[in-house]
Design a protein around this motif. Sequence first.
Motif, PDB file in Angstrom:
ATOM      1  N   LYS A  38      35.962 -41.793 -28.505  1.00 41.46           N
ATOM      2  CA  LYS A  38      35.416 -43.050 -29.027  1.00 41.46           C
ATOM      3  C   LYS A  38      33.919 -43.125 -28.700  1.00 41.46           C
ATOM      4  N   PHE A  39      33.175 -43.842 -29.535  1.00 42.02           N
ATOM      5  CA  PHE A  39      31.754 -44.057 -29.261  1.00 42.02           C
ATOM      6  C   PHE A  39      31.596 -44.855 -27.975  1.00 42.02           C
ATOM      7  N   HIS A  40      30.604 -44.472 -27.179  1.00 43.33           N
ATOM      8  CA  HIS A  40      30.339 -45.140 -25.913  1.00 43.33           C
ATOM      9  C   HIS A  40      28.892 -44.853 -25.494  1.00 43.33           C
ATOM     10  N   HIS A  41      28.445 -45.582 -24.482  1.00 41.51           N
ATOM     11  CA  HIS A  41      27.194 -45.255 -23.812  1.00 41.51           C
ATOM     12  C   HIS A  41      27.434 -45.430 -22.315  1.00 41.51           C
ATOM     13  N   HIS A  42      26.415 -45.212 -21.517  1.00 42.61           N
ATOM     14  CA  HIS A  42      26.614 -45.199 -20.072  1.00 42.61           C
ATOM     15  C   HIS A  42      25.722 -46.214 -19.374  1.00 42.61           C
ATOM     16  N   MET A  98      32.664 -26.232 -18.523  1.00 43.66           N
ATOM     17  CA  MET A  98      33.388 -25.197 -17.788  1.00 43.66           C
ATOM     18  C   MET A  98      34.091 -24.222 -18.727  1.00 43.66           C
ATOM     19  N   GLU A  99      34.619 -24.753 -19.833  1.00 46.64           N
ATOM     20  CA  GLU A  99      35.335 -23.931 -20.818  1.00 46.64           C
ATOM     21  C   GLU A  99      35.148 -24.541 -22.198  1.00 46.64           C
ATOM     22  N   GLY A 100      35.101 -23.704 -23.201  1.00 46.30           N
ATOM     23  CA  GLY A 100      35.083 -24.177 -24.582  1.00 46.30           C
ATOM     24  C   GLY A 100      33.720 -24.622 -25.059  1.00 46.30           C
ATOM     25  N   SER A 101      33.750 -25.499 -26.043  1.00 44.59           N
ATOM     26  CA  SER A 101      32.541 -25.980 -26.704  1.00 44.59           C
ATOM     27  C   SER A 101      32.694 -27.464 -26.998  1.00 44.59           C
ATOM     28  N   LEU A 102      31.624 -28.220 -26.815  1.00 47.88           N
ATOM     29  CA  LEU A 102      31.631 -29.660 -27.077  1.00 47.88           C
ATOM     30  C   LEU A 102      30.448 -30.003 -27.959  1.00 47.88           C
ATOM     31  N   THR A 103      30.709 -30.742 -29.016  1.00 44.35           N
ATOM     32  CA  THR A 103      29.649 -31.283 -29.860  1.00 44.35           C
ATOM     33  C   THR A 103      29.505 -32.755 -29.520  1.00 44.35           C
ATOM     34  N   ILE A 104      28.284 -33.181 -29.206  1.00 44.07           N
ATOM     35  CA  ILE A 104      28.020 -34.600 -28.982  1.00 44.07           C
ATOM     36  C   ILE A 104      27.282 -35.114 -30.207  1.00 44.07           C
ATOM     37  N   GLU A 105      27.856 -36.160 -30.810  1.00 40.69           N
ATOM     38  CA  GLU A 105      27.230 -36.803 -31.958  1.00 40.69           C
ATOM     39  C   GLU A 105      26.700 -38.155 -31.510  1.00 40.69           C
ATOM     40  N   TYR A 106      25.419 -38.387 -31.791  1.00 41.26           N
ATOM     41  CA  TYR A 106      24.747 -39.618 -31.394  1.00 41.26           C
ATOM     42  C   TYR A 106      24.741 -40.607 -32.551  1.00 41.26           C
ATOM     43  N   GLN A 107      24.652 -41.888 -32.229  1.00 43.03           N
ATOM     44  CA  GLN A 107      24.535 -42.904 -33.271  1.00 43.03           C
ATOM     45  C   GLN A 107      23.379 -42.508 -34.176  1.00 43.03           C
ATOM     46  N   GLY A 108      23.620 -42.496 -35.467  1.00 41.78           N
ATOM     47  CA  GLY A 108      22.617 -42.059 -36.428  1.00 41.78           C
ATOM     48  C   GLY A 108      22.903 -40.673 -36.980  1.00 41.78           C
ATOM     49  N   GLY A 109      23.846 -39.932 -36.334  1.00 40.94           N
ATOM     50  CA  GLY A 109      24.299 -38.676 -36.896  1.00 40.94           C
ATOM     51  C   GLY A 109      23.777 -37.397 -36.264  1.00 40.94           C
ATOM     52  N   GLU A 110      22.740 -37.461 -35.421  1.00 41.00           N
ATOM     53  CA  GLU A 110      22.256 -36.238 -34.789  1.00 41.00           C
ATOM     54  C   GLU A 110      23.350 -35.640 -33.905  1.00 41.00           C
ATOM     55  N   ASN A 156      32.253 -48.822 -23.694  1.00 37.98           N
ATOM     56  CA  ASN A 156      32.726 -48.503 -25.047  1.00 37.98           C
ATOM     57  C   ASN A 156      31.955 -49.286 -26.098  1.00 37.98           C
ATOM     58  N   ASP A 157      31.771 -48.661 -27.256  1.00 39.02           N
ATOM     59  CA  ASP A 157      31.088 -49.263 -28.403  1.00 39.02           C
ATOM     60  C   ASP A 157      32.030 -49.230 -29.605  1.00 39.02           C
ATOM     61  N   PRO A 158      33.125 -50.027 -29.570  1.00 36.30           N
ATOM     62  CA  PRO A 158      34.155 -49.928 -30.611  1.00 36.30           C
ATOM     63  C   PRO A 158      33.663 -50.265 -32.010  1.00 36.30           C
ATOM     64  N   GLU A 159      32.585 -51.026 -32.126  1.00 35.17           N
ATOM     65  CA  GLU A 159      32.076 -51.383 -33.452  1.00 35.17           C
ATOM     66  C   GLU A 159      31.523 -50.160 -34.196  1.00 35.17           C
ATOM     67  N   LEU A 160      31.289 -49.057 -33.470  1.00 37.97           N
ATOM     68  CA  LEU A 160      30.757 -47.838 -34.098  1.00 37.97           C
ATOM     69  C   LEU A 160      31.848 -46.850 -34.482  1.00 37.97           C
ATOM     70  N   ASP A 161      33.059 -47.057 -33.980  1.00 32.45           N
ATOM     71  CA  ASP A 161      34.160 -46.141 -34.309  1.00 32.45           C
ATOM     72  C   ASP A 161      34.605 -46.353 -35.746  1.00 32.45           C
ATOM     73  N   PRO A 162      34.995 -45.266 -36.422  1.00 33.66           N
ATOM     74  CA  PRO A 162      35.502 -45.441 -37.805  1.00 33.66           C
ATOM     75  C   PRO A 162      36.809 -46.218 -37.797  1.00 33.66           C
ATOM     76  N   PRO A 163      37.112 -46.911 -38.870  1.00 30.74           N
ATOM     77  CA  PRO A 163      38.376 -47.656 -38.945  1.00 30.74           C
ATOM     78  C   PRO A 163      39.563 -46.701 -38.805  1.00 30.74           C
ATOM     79  N   LYS A 164      40.605 -47.200 -38.152  1.00 31.13           N
ATOM     80  CA  LYS A 164      41.830 -46.398 -38.024  1.00 31.13           C
ATOM     81  C   LYS A 164      42.536 -46.326 -39.357  1.00 31.13           C
TER      82      LYS A 164
END
Length: 108
Positions: free
Chosen positions: A28-32, A41-53, A99-107
């Motif tokens: 889910k979209f969030h900030h800190h 440690m393992e694998g690959s992670l893509t972080i998508e920022y508000q705005g699409g970058e 959490n920033d639930p207003e940025l999450d796509p509709p279920k």
Amino acid sequence: MGEPIVYPAGPGKITMSIVTIAPDHISKFHHHGVQVIGYVMEGSLTIEYQGGERKVFNTGDPIIETMAVPHHGINLSKDKPAKLLVTFLGTEGVPNIINDPELDPPKK
């Protein structure tokens, strides 16, 4: 994202955890509220920022998360989990994750 590293005022509270992101999962979209440093440690992670970058982090990469820009993590692998060591450089009374639930796509 170019934000300065910021340490919170007040007594420090350092929290560490190992986070596993399942294959083909989007968090889910969030900030800190505090500074967050991670290590893949393992694998690959893509972080998508508000705005699409997007930024991609692979095994062995460090991550310094943005605090102000909402974002979410995506594991694009169809069969391999991503495992991260995450360190929150916090203080008492300040949430690590907001959490920033207003940025999450509709279920669907």
